[in-house]
Write an enzyme that holds these catalytic residues in place. Structure first.
Site, PDB file in Angstrom:
ATOM      1  N   SER A  84       0.848  -1.095   0.042  1.00 24.27           N
ATOM      2  CA  SER A  84      -0.048   0.092   0.054  1.00 24.27           C
ATOM      3  C   SER A  84       1.025   1.105  -0.001  1.00 24.27           C
ATOM      4  O   SER A  84       2.078   1.096  -0.232  1.00 24.27           O
ATOM      5  CB  SER A  84      -0.960  -0.064   1.125  1.00 24.27           C
ATOM      6  OG  SER A  84      -0.120  -0.072   2.406  1.00 24.27           O
ATOM      7  N   LYS A 126      -5.475   9.014  -7.983  1.00 23.84           N
ATOM      8  CA  LYS A 126      -5.286   7.863  -7.054  1.00 23.84           C
ATOM      9  C   LYS A 126      -6.937   7.532  -7.251  1.00 23.84           C
ATOM     10  O   LYS A 126      -7.770   8.108  -6.743  1.00 23.84           O
ATOM     11  CB  LYS A 126      -5.129   8.019  -5.615  1.00 23.84           C
ATOM     12  CG  LYS A 126      -5.104   6.935  -4.956  1.00 23.84           C
ATOM     13  CD  LYS A 126      -4.423   7.126  -3.615  1.00 23.84           C
ATOM     14  CE  LYS A 126      -4.668   5.790  -2.610  1.00 23.84           C
ATOM     15  NZ  LYS A 126      -5.767   5.352  -2.461  1.00 23.84           N
TER      16      LYS A 126
HETATM   17  S1  IVH Z   1       0.591   2.624  -6.550  1.00 24.34           S
HETATM   18  C1  IVH Z   1       3.473   0.052  -4.428  1.00 24.34           C
HETATM   19  N1  IVH Z   1      -0.775   3.864  -7.959  1.00 24.34           N
HETATM   20  O1  IVH Z   1      -4.288   2.897  -3.817  1.00 24.34           O
HETATM   21  C2  IVH Z   1       2.349   1.107  -4.996  1.00 24.34           C
HETATM   22  N2  IVH Z   1      -2.072   2.609  -6.299  1.00 24.34           N
HETATM   23  O2  IVH Z   1      -3.271   3.236  -1.114  1.00 24.34           O
HETATM   24  C3  IVH Z   1       1.152   0.556  -4.865  1.00 24.34           C
HETATM   25  N3  IVH Z   1      -4.567   3.099  -6.218  1.00 24.34           N
HETATM   26  O3  IVH Z   1      -3.838  -0.389  -3.187  1.00 24.34           O
HETATM   27  C4  IVH Z   1      -0.040   1.295  -5.527  1.00 24.34           C
HETATM   28  N4  IVH Z   1      -4.546   4.561  -7.818  1.00 24.34           N
HETATM   29  O4  IVH Z   1      -5.449   0.149  -4.950  1.00 24.34           O
HETATM   30  C5  IVH Z   1      -0.842   3.096  -7.052  1.00 24.34           C
HETATM   31  N5  IVH Z   1      -2.156   5.490  -9.585  1.00 24.34           N
HETATM   32  C6  IVH Z   1      -2.055   4.474  -8.473  1.00 24.34           C
HETATM   33  C7  IVH Z   1      -3.289   4.179  -7.774  1.00 24.34           C
HETATM   34  C8  IVH Z   1      -3.357   3.157  -6.492  1.00 24.34           C
HETATM   35  C9  IVH Z   1      -5.232   4.091  -6.991  1.00 24.34           C
HETATM   36  C10 IVH Z   1      -4.753   2.492  -4.959  1.00 24.34           C
HETATM   37  C11 IVH Z   1      -4.507   0.958  -4.974  1.00 24.34           C
HETATM   38  C12 IVH Z   1      -3.505   0.902  -3.815  1.00 24.34           C
HETATM   39  C13 IVH Z   1      -3.775   1.884  -2.848  1.00 24.34           C
HETATM   40  C14 IVH Z   1      -2.647   2.224  -2.103  1.00 24.34           C
END
Ligand code: IVH
Length: 791
Positions: A84, A126
């Site tokens: 996360s 996000k």
């Molecule tokens: S990166 C190690 N990029 O947010 C990197 N996550 O709080 C892991 N999410 O579980 C995630 N948009 O479900 C990433 N552009 C984005 C994202 C994203 C939504 C969600 C994803 C993740 C959560 C983390």
């Protein structure tokens, strides 16, 4: 297009074409062929595969069905854990993050004298959905999994295959032999609305928000349900990889895009934290306009070498962060439900909440729309509720937190009396509307019957009357209207025109010039167009468009105010409810008085004049009869009737005998019609409608009626057969001809009626076979007498 005849080769060709169109449609959002053409390609492929099932491949576009329902999901171990993100809620936390990154990489920090070295960040929104992993082996989608606890998730392969923008096979070339793509599955705002509309129509439970809808849709054991939901996938990263990839985050995403996966359209590269903050602000400003819900933006160090160097802390990467927007949803307590009275008297519930901060704004009230909504939410006073603020929209109560209901929670009751004026509150069940093939009940509205004697309605009515799109009286704001009503100076819009200088200057905040200006503005707006005036009256359900339509179609206040509801429904887009509202408004004495006063006090309507020529003569007699909804007489029955009788009067006067002669007019229709017109009040009313249609120039042109005046049977073909006793067939023929009928020697489907005496043979049989009406001699005699034939 050259079509290869060999089915195997043709299947490959079709798959390529269909994949290309899918990619254009779902990923690039640039469809290049019409749906019908796509369907043809798809059906052709399906037909080939049905004929030779051995040609089916797992990545064929026809295989986007996820398979049979499961009893449980299998588990999947994530070789590379799904982590996360750490959160930042303000600028300082973002600057701290950037500092940690630069310190971790040993980059110059920068101080008062020297700029530090900026780090490149990959920026994306996000998305507010669910993290999903897709595994591609040799370019084929082989597995889909949920994040689960990050180490093990659930196998949802069947479900992800149904998501339209997930490629079953990667496009292009150069992809690693093993590639795990990670991203978010979500439902767009429009998809969510459509899904809930469908649920409402089907009477099933609606989803609270797009995220819940996406989660509920993805975790279905039956992939055919998932398939029916508008899920989308957007990728933002990778997991396991066996092969080469670019050495930057943005580079990888561009490759994924080239291989047919969807990436964010908002993807940007920022250099340094200030550009990240600009990106955050920009997306924040456009948040409401985006087609999907987001809860922040994500920044990732762009260089993979740097990512590796920075590594992880606990379960979060040190090289990425989520900069969150303030939460849109909060939980708070419902302190009370109060009732507001609107312009049309509608009494609507408003939630009074324990004040709570939602996305930086204190919220203490929320809209509840109507009592049906209160019922749907199962709301009780004292409940904990989830409220949501979206952009500038009034906060909404989304959901009751059932398990937190206190023992002393109280039901929400609609008041019996208006909370403002004390008049009765009346409940009106809204007429059911048909949407598509289904009938949807629109529920009930509650209205204060006080009209303009109710101060709440009076204030709103005046605010509406003077508003920009109505009479457009400048400088008459809500505060002033409030004073005018509270001091009793104005008790109807017409009283505005009696205001004097002395009265206005005595009001709070008025001086010499402002008083003169206000009175001047009132006088300046005395010549509104008819459409503006109708709109200004504030007739329930009559917005600007309907007002324009009424003005354009009927042309004068006199016609609009006298129009019967049955006549109004002939105007395009005016339904029974709106017609009723318009008629009821003008029928009310108080409204007549106010309108009379407005005209006496100098209002002069512009653009009064003729009826719209489009409307004139637009109605046929058959349509008119159909709309009367006479039991048993539908459209075809009405057409048959009007083919026999040319005028409404003749139809009303028709006795059973004449009705019997109407070709294929059923007995049920005959008795329905006779009973309908047996009521003399009904006859008068129907004649009034007809008269008004004529007066308004909307009446049907009846060329046949003109031609057949005084000829009740003209246009009809009769046949005589068998022996007649009273007179010879020749005499009977003359009588019929004197009434305009043609008498023929043989029976056909066009024959109107057959008169059969004893000894009738084949002609009678033929008439029966073709359902041509048959009269005996007595019947003929009565008919002739009725039309004044002397025998
Ligand atoms: S990166 C190690 N990029 O947010 C990197 N996550 O709080 C892991 N999410 O579980 C995630 N948009 O479900 C990433 N552009 C984005 C994202 C994203 C939504 C969600 C994803 C993740 C959560 C983390």
């Amino acid at each position: 297009m050259t079509q290869t005849q060999d089915p195997a080769a043709r299947a490959i060709e079709l798959r390529e074409q269909i994949d290309l169109h899918n990619h254009r449609y779902y990923v690039l959002d640039e469809p290049s062929i019409p749906d019908a053409e796509y369907d043809r390609l798809f059906n052709e492929l399906r037909a080939i595969e049905e004929a030779s099932p051995d040609l089916i491949t797992p990545d064929s576009p026809t295989q986007r069905v996820g398979g049979a329902p499961l009893s449980a999901f299998g588990t999947v171990t994530h070789e590379v854990p799904m982590l996360s993100l750490g959160n930042a809620f303000d600028e300082q936390s973002m600057r701290d993050f950037d500092r940690r990154v630069r310190e971790g990489l040993d980059l110059p920090a920068g101080d008062l004298f020297e700029a530090g070295q900026d780090v490149e960040y990959c920026c994306e929104p996000k998305l507010d959905g669910l993290a999903v992993s897709l595994l591609y082996e040799n370019g084929q989608l082989v597995r889909g999994a949920t994040r689960g606890d990050g180490s093990t998730g659930e196998d949802i392969s069947g479900n992800v295959r149904t998501i339209r923008n997930v490629p079953l096979k990667l496009r292009g070339q150069g992809w690693p032999t093993l590639l795990e793509v990670r991203g978010e599955v979500f439902i767009s705002k429009a998809g969510f609305e459509a899904l809930n509309d469908r649920a409402r129509e089907a009477g099933t439970k609606t989803f609270a928000n797009p995220r819940n809808a996406a989660a509920g849709s993805l975790r279905q054991l039956d992939p055919s349900i998932t398939r029916s939901r508008p899920l989308e996938f957007c990728c933002y990263g990778i997991g396991q990889v066996d092969g080469d990839l670019p050495d930057t985050q943005v580079g990888i995403l561009h490759s994924l895009r080239d291989w047919g996966l969807s990436i964010s359209r908002e993807l940007k590269l920022a250099v340094g934290v200030d550009q990240c903050l600009d990106y955050y602000r920009d997306i924040g400003e456009r948040r409401a306009a985006l087609g999907y819900e987001i809860d922040g933006v994500v920044f990732k160090v762009n260089q993979l070498a740097y990512q590796r160097e920075l590594g992880f802390r606990a379960r979060e990467p040190r090289w990425a962060i989520a900069h969150k927007f303030p939460a849109m949803e909060e939980i708070t307590e419902l302190l009370d439900v109060e009732f507001q009275v609107g312009r049309t008297g509608a009494v609507t519930p408003v939630a009074r909440l324990r004040p709570v901060q939602v996305a930086g704004v204190t919220v203490s009230n929320a809209s509840l729309h109507n009592m049906d909504e209160v019922k749907r939410l199962g709301l009780m006073i004292g409940d904990s509720v989830i409220i949501r603020r979206a952009g500038d929209v009034i906060p909404q109560v989304m959901q009751v937190v059932a398990e937190r209901r206190p023992a002393d929670a109280k039901p929400v009751d609609i008041p019996q009396q208006c909370p403002v004026c004390g008049a009765d509150v009346e409940r009106t069940q809204l007429v059911k509307r048909t949407r598509g093939r289904e009938t949807v009940s629109e529920g009930a509205v509650y209205r204060c019957v006080g009209r303009l004697t109710c101060q709440a309605q009076l204030k709103q009515a005046i605010i509406h009357f003077v508003s920009r799109r109505a009479l457009d009286i400048d400088g008459l704001g809500e505060k002033i209207v409030e004073q005018l009503v509270n001091t009793g100076l104005v008790s109807s819009p017409a009283d505005l025109y009696l205001l004097t200088y002395e009265q206005v200057i005595a009001l709070e905040g008025f001086a010499e010039i402002s008083s003169k200006n206000l009175l001047g503005a009132i006088q300046d707006c005395k010549e509104p167009t008819l459409a503006r005036f109708i709109y200004a009256l504030g007739i329930p359900d009559v917005g600007e468009e309907t007002a324009k339509l009424l003005a354009r179609s009927l042309g004068s206040l006199a016609r609009i105010s006298q129009a019967l509801p049955e006549v109004l429904v002939y105007l395009p887009d005016v339904g029974a409810e709106v017609a009723h509202e318009i008629h009821a408004f003008f029928a009310e004495e108080h409204n007549q008085t106010v309108i009379g006063q407005l005209l006496e006090r100098g209002i002069q309507l512009q653009e009064e004049g003729d009826l719209s020529p489009d409307l004139a003569a637009s109605i046929t007699l058959a349509e008119f009869i159909t709309r009367l909804e006479i039991p048993g007489v539908a459209k075809t029955g009405a057409e048959r009737l009007t083919a026999s009788f040319n005028t409404l009067q003749a139809i009303m006067d028709a006795d059973w005998l004449e009705l019997k002669t109407v070709a294929r007019f059923t007995e049920k229709a005959q008795s329905g019609l006779r009973e309908y017109f047996a009521d003399s009040a009904r006859r008068e009313h129907v004649l009034r409608i007809e008269q008004q249609l004529k007066d308004f120039g909307m009446h049907w042109d009846s060329p046949r009626a003109a031609q057949s005046e005084g000829m009740p049977l003209s246009g009809q073909t009769w046949v005589l057969t068998g022996t007649l006793e009273t007179f010879s067939r020749d005499v009977a023929k003359e009588h019929l001809e004197s009434l305009g009928a043609k008498v023929a020697g043989s029976v056909s489907a066009k024959t109107h009626c057959v008169v059969a005496g004893p000894g009738a043979g084949s002609k009678l049989a033929k008439a029966e076979q073709l359902s041509v009406p048959v009269l005996d001699e007595q019947g003929l005699l009565k008919l002739l007498v009725k039309h004044g034939v002397t025998l």
